[in-house]
Design a protein around this motif. Structure first.
Motif, PDB file in Angstrom:
ATOM      1  N   GLY A 103       0.814  -1.214   0.000  1.00 19.77           N
ATOM      2  CA  GLY A 103       0.000   0.000   0.000  1.00 19.77           C
ATOM      3  C   GLY A 103       0.845   1.259   0.000  1.00 19.77           C
ATOM      4  N   SER A 104       1.890   1.267   0.833  1.00 19.41           N
ATOM      5  CA  SER A 104       2.760   2.446   0.889  1.00 19.41           C
ATOM      6  C   SER A 104       3.519   2.629  -0.421  1.00 19.41           C
ATOM      7  N   GLN A 105       3.952   1.514  -1.024  1.00 19.76           N
ATOM      8  CA  GLN A 105       4.663   1.613  -2.305  1.00 19.76           C
ATOM      9  C   GLN A 105       3.733   2.114  -3.410  1.00 19.76           C
ATOM     10  N   GLN A 106       2.489   1.627  -3.390  1.00 21.97           N
ATOM     11  CA  GLN A 106       1.540   2.114  -4.395  1.00 21.97           C
ATOM     12  C   GLN A 106       1.242   3.589  -4.207  1.00 21.97           C
ATOM     13  N   GLN A 107       1.138   3.993  -2.943  1.00 23.76           N
ATOM     14  CA  GLN A 107       0.915   5.415  -2.675  1.00 23.76           C
ATOM     15  C   GLN A 107       2.098   6.245  -3.169  1.00 23.76           C
ATOM     16  N   MET A 108       3.309   5.712  -2.942  1.00 18.13           N
ATOM     17  CA  MET A 108       4.505   6.399  -3.411  1.00 18.13           C
ATOM     18  C   MET A 108       4.530   6.475  -4.937  1.00 18.13           C
ATOM     19  N   LEU A 109       4.139   5.355  -5.579  1.00 12.51           N
ATOM     20  CA  LEU A 109       4.106   5.343  -7.049  1.00 12.51           C
ATOM     21  C   LEU A 109       3.085   6.327  -7.596  1.00 12.51           C
ATOM     22  N   ARG A 110       1.936   6.409  -6.894  1.00 11.13           N
ATOM     23  CA  ARG A 110       0.920   7.372  -7.347  1.00 11.13           C
ATOM     24  C   ARG A 110       1.428   8.803  -7.217  1.00 11.13           C
ATOM     25  N   LYS A 111       2.161   9.053  -6.116  1.00  5.13           N
ATOM     26  CA  LYS A 111       2.726  10.394  -5.939  1.00  5.13           C
ATOM     27  C   LYS A 111       3.764  10.687  -7.005  1.00  5.13           C
ATOM     28  N   GLN A 112       4.591   9.663  -7.290  1.00  5.27           N
ATOM     29  CA  GLN A 112       5.611   9.858  -8.320  1.00  5.27           C
ATOM     30  C   GLN A 112       4.977  10.061  -9.684  1.00  5.27           C
ATOM     31  N   ALA A 116       2.009  11.297 -10.193  1.00  2.00           N
ATOM     32  CA  ALA A 116       1.437  12.635 -10.188  1.00  2.00           C
ATOM     33  C   ALA A 116       2.531  13.692 -10.352  1.00  2.00           C
ATOM     34  N   ALA A 117       3.698  13.434  -9.703  1.00  2.00           N
ATOM     35  CA  ALA A 117       4.797  14.392  -9.815  1.00  2.00           C
ATOM     36  C   ALA A 117       5.317  14.457 -11.244  1.00  2.00           C
ATOM     37  N   LEU A 118       5.315  13.283 -11.863  1.00  2.00           N
ATOM     38  CA  LEU A 118       5.767  13.250 -13.248  1.00  2.00           C
ATOM     39  C   LEU A 118       4.769  13.922 -14.184  1.00  2.00           C
ATOM     40  N   LEU A 119       3.707  13.903 -12.490  1.00  2.55           N
ATOM     41  CA  LEU A 119       2.461  14.475 -12.194  1.00  2.55           C
ATOM     42  C   LEU A 119       2.443  15.824 -12.607  1.00  2.55           C
ATOM     43  N   GLN A 120       3.005  16.515 -12.787  1.00  2.00           N
ATOM     44  CA  GLN A 120       2.970  17.947 -12.860  1.00  2.00           C
ATOM     45  C   GLN A 120       4.151  18.460 -13.660  1.00  2.00           C
ATOM     46  N   ALA A 121       5.345  17.705 -13.566  1.00  4.35           N
ATOM     47  CA  ALA A 121       6.554  18.122 -14.271  1.00  4.35           C
ATOM     48  C   ALA A 121       6.342  18.131 -15.780  1.00  4.35           C
ATOM     49  N   GLU A 122       5.623  17.133 -16.297  1.00  2.00           N
ATOM     50  CA  GLU A 122       5.365  17.091 -17.747  1.00  2.00           C
ATOM     51  C   GLU A 122       4.505  18.262 -18.182  1.00  2.00           C
ATOM     52  N   GLN A 123       3.483  18.558 -17.362  1.00  2.00           N
ATOM     53  CA  GLN A 123       2.619  19.698 -17.685  1.00  2.00           C
ATOM     54  C   GLN A 123       3.407  21.002 -17.609  1.00  2.00           C
ATOM     55  N   MET A 124       4.255  21.100 -16.573  1.00  2.52           N
ATOM     56  CA  MET A 124       5.070  22.307 -16.442  1.00  2.52           C
ATOM     57  C   MET A 124       6.062  22.435 -17.590  1.00  2.52           C
ATOM     58  N   ARG A 125       6.595  21.282 -18.054  1.00  3.09           N
ATOM     59  CA  ARG A 125       7.527  21.317 -19.179  1.00  3.09           C
ATOM     60  C   ARG A 125       6.844  21.853 -20.429  1.00  3.09           C
ATOM     61  N   ARG A 126       5.613  21.383 -20.653  1.00  2.00           N
ATOM     62  CA  ARG A 126       4.879  21.861 -21.834  1.00  2.00           C
ATOM     63  C   ARG A 126       4.576  23.357 -21.721  1.00  2.00           C
ATOM     64  N   GLU A 127       4.130  23.744 -20.519  1.00  2.00           N
ATOM     65  CA  GLU A 127       3.835  25.160 -20.325  1.00  2.00           C
ATOM     66  C   GLU A 127       5.104  25.999 -20.456  1.00  2.00           C
ATOM     67  N   PHE A 128       6.216  25.453 -19.908  1.00  4.26           N
ATOM     68  CA  PHE A 128       7.475  26.176 -19.983  1.00  4.26           C
ATOM     69  C   PHE A 128       7.918  26.356 -21.434  1.00  4.26           C
ATOM     70  N   THR A 129       7.808  25.271 -22.216  1.00  6.05           N
ATOM     71  CA  THR A 129       8.180  25.350 -23.636  1.00  6.05           C
ATOM     72  C   THR A 129       7.332  26.373 -24.365  1.00  6.05           C
ATOM     73  N   ALA A 130       6.021  26.336 -24.100  1.00  5.41           N
ATOM     74  CA  ALA A 130       5.122  27.280 -24.761  1.00  5.41           C
ATOM     75  C   ALA A 130       5.429  28.716 -24.344  1.00  5.41           C
ATOM     76  N   ASN A 131       5.701  28.903 -23.039  1.00  3.51           N
ATOM     77  CA  ASN A 131       5.986  30.254 -22.548  1.00  3.51           C
ATOM     78  C   ASN A 131       7.301  30.795 -23.092  1.00  3.51           C
ATOM     79  N   VAL A 132       8.334  29.901 -23.128  1.00  5.47           N
ATOM     80  CA  VAL A 132       9.618  30.342 -23.673  1.00  5.47           C
ATOM     81  C   VAL A 132       9.468  30.741 -25.123  1.00  5.47           C
ATOM     82  N   SER A 133       8.730  29.909 -25.870  1.00  8.06           N
ATOM     83  CA  SER A 133       8.509  30.224 -27.296  1.00  8.06           C
ATOM     84  C   SER A 133       7.818  31.570 -27.450  1.00  8.06           C
TER      85      SER A 133
END
Length: 453
Positions: free
Chosen positions: A204-213, A215-232
């Motif tokens: 259960g703890s490992q699954q929770q950790m995986l879900r957090k990871q 989600a973090a990959l969770l947010q980093a991918e979305q931020m990367r796209r936004e960052f690319t668009a903003n830089v452009s």
């Protein structure tokens, strides 16, 4: 797993069966031996009474089909034996049961014959004239007895084997079934064995950790796209402006008096792009943890002096007064990043201030913490924007930000640099009155006498 449980149950059942047979046979053998010994004692007593009354004549009338009877004189010589010739028999005085009978009047013993694979029971009783009468009876060994009842034992073994297999199949399936039906997506919701609780909690703890990871990959991918668009977008705007002015100059479509303003605008847009690229490079290094940057003892007050001095021309042009207060306070950190924190906060305080406004920088120690505070009398930040001002390219007033030359990355750089130094950031702001940003750094080295810039 089911097969191993099955084999284990069968092995245990058969082991228990064999152990039970051995223990049962051993106990039963001894029990019947004791009964047989008592019967032999009774027969010996009866025979002794007969010999006491009739003498040698008793043996002529006595029929001993199962018993062997021996009469021994006081010297140990055999006077009579129902099975052997007395002349060929050795002296019996040293036999255990005879010695006991001589000493106490009665004796018994049990002896095993390796040759005959049987054990014999002996009872000896002293007669009135001092002679000894002994009766013996052969007894089969435990192995012989076991071989004699091999058929019923074999039948019991077969029944036991069948029952063991049937029960092993049922029990092994019953044991494994809850494991096979486990809901691993929600491991803690399973009603399983107590022994599996630590295992399920870990899953259960490992699954929770995986879900957090995730989600973090969770947010980093979305931020990367936004960052690319903003830089452009951020690069596209000044490039279009530079390209437009350059094209006019190239085609000689600019009046002489407009050449300098056009060139100035091209220079400003170019500088803005340079600052943007530099900020992006800084953020990239901060994302990697600034592992290649050296840490040392840094005086925050001296860094603040440098930052304030560097921004004085900009502040004077904007009609803003800079003030530095506090004490010389040292922490262990990266000088370049700490300078960037102070510079960006003061720079923002100047850019988003009002005319005749003030930006106050204060450095002080509070216990084991070093406090950096930058307070301005500017436009303030609305409550709904305070949580997002440290995001990359987030601007409250985009037109004003571009007008004053902001890249939208300053506070993001501040956030990452503070994180690298294990600091904490607090923002307090009132619309129309100003903003105060306070950063707490752990691990004060020392402070000196108050100095005001």
């Amino acid at each position: 797993m089911t097969r191993r449980i099955f084999y284990s149950i069968c092995l245990v059942a058969l082991t228990v069966f064999l152990a039970s047979v051995i223990l049962f046979m051993g106990g039963l053998y001894e029990y019947f031996s004791d009964i047989q010994q008592e019967q032999l004692k009774m027969q010996t007593n009866l025979a002794a009474q007969g010999v006491n009354h009739e003498g040698m004549d008793f043996f002529h009338e006595f029929e001993a089909t199962n018993y062997r009877i021996t009469w021994i004189d006081t010297d140990g010589n055999v006077l009579y034996d129902s099975r052997s010739d007395t002349a060929e028999m050795e002296n019996h005085l040293e036999r255990e049961e005879i010695r006991k009978a001589v000493a106490t009047g009665y004796g018994e013993s049990r002896r095993y014959s390796v040759t005959l694979l049987q054990r014999s029971l002996y009872c000896a009783q002293m007669l009135k004239d001092g002679t000894i009468l002994r009766l013996s009876i052969p007894q089969n060994s435990a192995l012989t007895v076991l071989l004699g009842i091999a058929q019923p034992i074999g039948l019991i073994f077969a029944v036991t084997l069948i029952l063991s297999v049937a029960l092993a199949v049922r029990v092994s399936q019953k044991i494994v079934d809850p494991i096979n039906k486990m809901n691993l997506d929600q491991p803690l919701s399973n009603e399983s064995y107590d022994e599996l609780a630590p295992f399920l909690k870990r899953i259960g703890s490992q699954q929770q950790m995986l879900r957090k990871q995730e989600a973090a990959l969770l947010q980093a991918e979305q931020m990367r796209r936004e960052f690319t668009a903003n830089v452009s977008h951020e690069l596209k705007t000044p490039l279009h402006s530079i390209s437009g002015y350059a094209e006019l100059l190239k085609n000689d479509m600019v009046r002489g008096e407009d050449v300098i303003p056009f060139s100035t605008r091209i220079y400003e847009e170019t500088q803005r792009m340079i600052r943007l690229v530099e900020d992006i490079i800084s953020l990239s290094r901060l994302d990697e943890g600034a592992k290649d940057m050296e840490r040392e003892s840094v005086d925050l007050y001296e860094l603040a002096q440098e930052a304030v001095k560097s921004l004085e021309p900009q502040a004077e042009a904007a009609g803003v007064t800079l003030e530095l207060r506090g004490t010389h306070t040292c922490i262990y950190g990266i000088s370049q990043l700490l300078y960037g924190i102070i510079y960006n906060l003061v720079d923002n305080g100047v850019k988003y201030n009002r005319e005749n406004g003030t930006v106050t920088v204060e450095i002080q120690s509070a216990g084991k913490e070093a406090l950096l505070s930058v307070r301005d009398t500017g436009i303030g930040i609305a409550a709904e924007h305070r949580e997002r001002i440290f995001e990359r390219f987030y601007r409250i007033d985009k037109s004003h930000s571009r007008r004053v030359g902001g890249t939208g990355l300053g506070l993001s750089i501040v956030k990452h640099a503070v994180k690298i130094h294990d600091g904490q950031t607090e923002v307090h702001s009132i619309m129309g009155e100003g903003t105060e940003v306070t950063i707490r750094f752990p691990g004060v080295h020392f402070d000196k006498t108050d100095k005001t810039y």
